[in-house]
Design a protein around this motif. Structure first.
Motif, short mmCIF file in Angstrom:
data_model
loop_
_atom_site.label_atom_id
_atom_site.label_comp_id
_atom_site.label_asym_id
_atom_site.label_seq_id
_atom_site.Cartn_x
_atom_site.Cartn_y
_atom_site.Cartn_z
N GLY A 206 1.07 -1.29 -0.17
CA GLY A 206 -0.01 -0.14 -0.07
C GLY A 206 0.79 1.28 -0.02
N TYR A 207 2.22 1.08 0.25
CA TYR A 207 2.99 2.33 0.37
C TYR A 207 3.24 3.06 -1.16
N ILE A 208 2.54 2.19 -2.34
CA ILE A 208 2.49 2.86 -3.62
C ILE A 208 0.88 2.96 -3.79
N HIS A 209 0.33 4.12 -4.25
CA HIS A 209 -1.14 4.25 -4.39
C HIS A 209 -1.43 3.65 -5.94
N ASP A 210 -0.62 3.76 -6.74
CA ASP A 210 -1.13 3.17 -8.05
C ASP A 210 0.13 1.89 -8.44
N THR A 211 -0.10 0.93 -8.29
CA THR A 211 0.95 -0.24 -8.75
C THR A 211 0.80 -0.77 -10.22
N GLN A 212 -0.30 -0.21 -10.57
CA GLN A 212 -0.68 -1.00 -12.08
C GLN A 212 -0.44 0.03 -13.41
N CYS A 213 0.11 0.96 -12.97
CA CYS A 213 0.62 1.93 -14.15
C CYS A 213 1.73 1.35 -14.94
N GLY A 214 1.47 1.08 -16.01
CA GLY A 214 2.57 0.71 -16.80
C GLY A 214 3.59 1.44 -17.38
N PHE A 215 4.04 2.10 -16.57
CA PHE A 215 5.11 3.13 -17.00
C PHE A 215 5.99 3.22 -15.91
N LYS A 216 7.16 2.17 -15.92
CA LYS A 216 8.15 2.32 -14.75
C LYS A 216 9.64 2.24 -15.37
N LEU A 244 8.80 -6.97 -3.99
CA LEU A 244 10.22 -7.45 -4.09
C LEU A 244 11.31 -6.36 -3.74
N ALA A 245 10.75 -5.04 -4.19
CA ALA A 245 11.82 -3.77 -4.03
C ALA A 245 11.51 -3.36 -2.57
N GLN A 246 10.48 -3.65 -1.90
CA GLN A 246 10.37 -3.41 -0.41
C GLN A 246 11.27 -4.41 0.60
N ILE A 247 11.06 -5.74 -0.10
CA ILE A 247 11.78 -6.64 0.79
C ILE A 247 13.34 -6.40 0.58
N LEU A 248 13.97 -5.93 -0.50
CA LEU A 248 15.08 -5.67 -0.63
C LEU A 248 15.59 -4.35 -0.48
N GLY A 249 14.81 -3.54 0.08
CA GLY A 249 15.08 -2.36 0.41
C GLY A 249 15.50 -1.21 -0.61
N PHE A 250 14.98 -1.56 -1.69
CA PHE A 250 15.28 -0.59 -2.97
C PHE A 250 14.61 0.81 -2.93
N PRO A 251 15.01 1.63 -2.99
CA PRO A 251 14.18 3.32 -2.96
C PRO A 251 13.43 3.26 -4.21
N VAL A 252 12.07 3.68 -3.75
CA VAL A 252 11.21 3.60 -5.10
C VAL A 252 10.52 4.96 -4.78
N ALA A 253 10.48 5.47 -6.11
CA ALA A 253 9.59 6.88 -6.07
C ALA A 253 8.49 6.82 -6.98
N GLU A 254 7.30 7.30 -6.53
CA GLU A 254 6.11 7.54 -7.19
C GLU A 254 5.86 8.74 -7.90
N VAL A 255 5.59 8.76 -9.10
CA VAL A 255 5.77 10.01 -9.88
C VAL A 255 4.29 10.09 -10.75
N PRO A 256 3.60 11.26 -10.51
CA PRO A 256 2.50 11.51 -10.93
C PRO A 256 2.67 11.69 -12.48
N ILE A 257 1.98 11.17 -13.49
CA ILE A 257 1.94 11.32 -14.77
C ILE A 257 0.71 11.77 -15.36
#
Length: 303
Positions: A206-216, A244-257
């Motif tokens: 839930g830390y990402i509000h839009d998981t399904q946007c096909g632009f990553k 997986l990114a959360q488990i591995l501790g990778f930084p993730v940025a959510e960007v409005p497009i």
């Protein structure tokens, strides 16, 4: 409990999908009959950006999307790129359309991979990513719903959050929830959307509000580890990547497009919503029980 465990094993997808010899090759628009061997992501990067486009029966929507992509990428002369189109065993002329289109842009490095069997969207993206050459890797849908120029928004945010060689920037439509684009959707579509978001919060993404946007956008190292560890090939493969990114501790940025609805979706609303809900639960339980876990780079294969 044994029965529940057996049910979990039955519902869990098999990650043993061997590639046919032809699927380990690609074709170029300049030599459409010549099959060239694909590189592996464990090789050093050779271009600044790889654009991976999964495509299934996309003869109509693919050309406008590619036009927007190439027109934008050609404005940034300092950034080398390749475009990898993964045809997921289409029943139409998707591969030929991509090859014919590429002849109009001879300076663009367009590579077309054609599957012999359908692997679903996640499988197509995974294959393209694990055989890409970019220092950064963008996955983007073939429908053109996202504005390709928003790549620069993701690029800048990835510059900000990247830690060492790791980082992910995900496009987000969450800011559009109360706009006309979403409000005009059917009641059942919006109900399913909110229900899916609730389910994602309960399983830990839930830390990402839009998981399904096909632009990553991914760094090469993060893409290698995330896609190399991925099991789900259906619609919610994005969820597994973010978990997986959360488990591995990778930084993730959510960007409005920017985003707009495009006709021609391959999703069956009710059937695929049920499948997605089951896959999310299977995903969470497998990682909780330790049946699935990130695979170290030295043990990972590129298929």
């Amino acid at each position: 409990m044994p029965i529940l465990y057996l049910l979990l094993v039955f519902l869990s997808p098999s990650d043993k999908q061997a590639s046919a010899p032809s699927e380990l090759t690609f074709r170029r628009p300049s030599s459409p009959t010549k099959a060239e061997p694909l590189p592996g992501i464990d090789s050093p990067a050779a271009v600044d950006l790889s654009v991976v486009v999964p495509a299934y029966n996309e003869t109509l929507r693919l050309p406008p999307m590619l036009t927007a992509a190439i027109e934008h990428l050609s404005t940034i002369r300092s950034r080398s790129y390749e475009i990898i189109i993964v045809d997921d065993c289409s029943s139409d002329a998707t591969s030929q359309t991509a090859l014919d289109f590429g002849k109009k842009y001879p300076k663009a490095d367009i590579r077309v991979i054609t599957f012999e069997k359908n692997r679903q969207k996640g499988g197509a993206v995974k294959h393209g990513v694990l055989h890409s050459r970019g220092r950064r890797i963008l996955m983007v849908d073939a429908d053109g719903a996202s504005q390709f120029r928003d790549l620069e928004l993701l690029w800048k945010q990835l510059d900000v959050v990247q830690s060492g060689e790791e980082g992910v920037a995900v496009g987000s439509r969450a800011h559009l929830v109360k706009t006309e684009a979403v409000v005009k959707r059917s009641f059942i579509r919006n109900l399913l959307m909110y229900g899916f978001h609730f389910l994602l919060r309960t399983v830990g993404v839930g830390y990402i509000h839009d998981t399904q946007c096909g632009f990553k956008l991914f760094t090469r190292s993060s893409a290698q580890q995330l896609f190399g560890s991925m099991h789900i090939h259906g619609w919610i493969f994005d969820v597994e990547l973010l978990l997986l990114a959360q488990i591995l501790g990778f930084p993730v940025a959510e960007v409005p497009i920017e985003w707009h609805e495009v006709d021609g979706s391959k999703m069956s609303l009710m059937r695929d919503s049920i499948t997605m809900a089951i896959d999310v639960l299977v995903l969470r339980v497998n990682y909780t029980l330790g049946r699935w876990k990130p695979v170290s780079i030295d043990k990972r294969k590129t298929e």
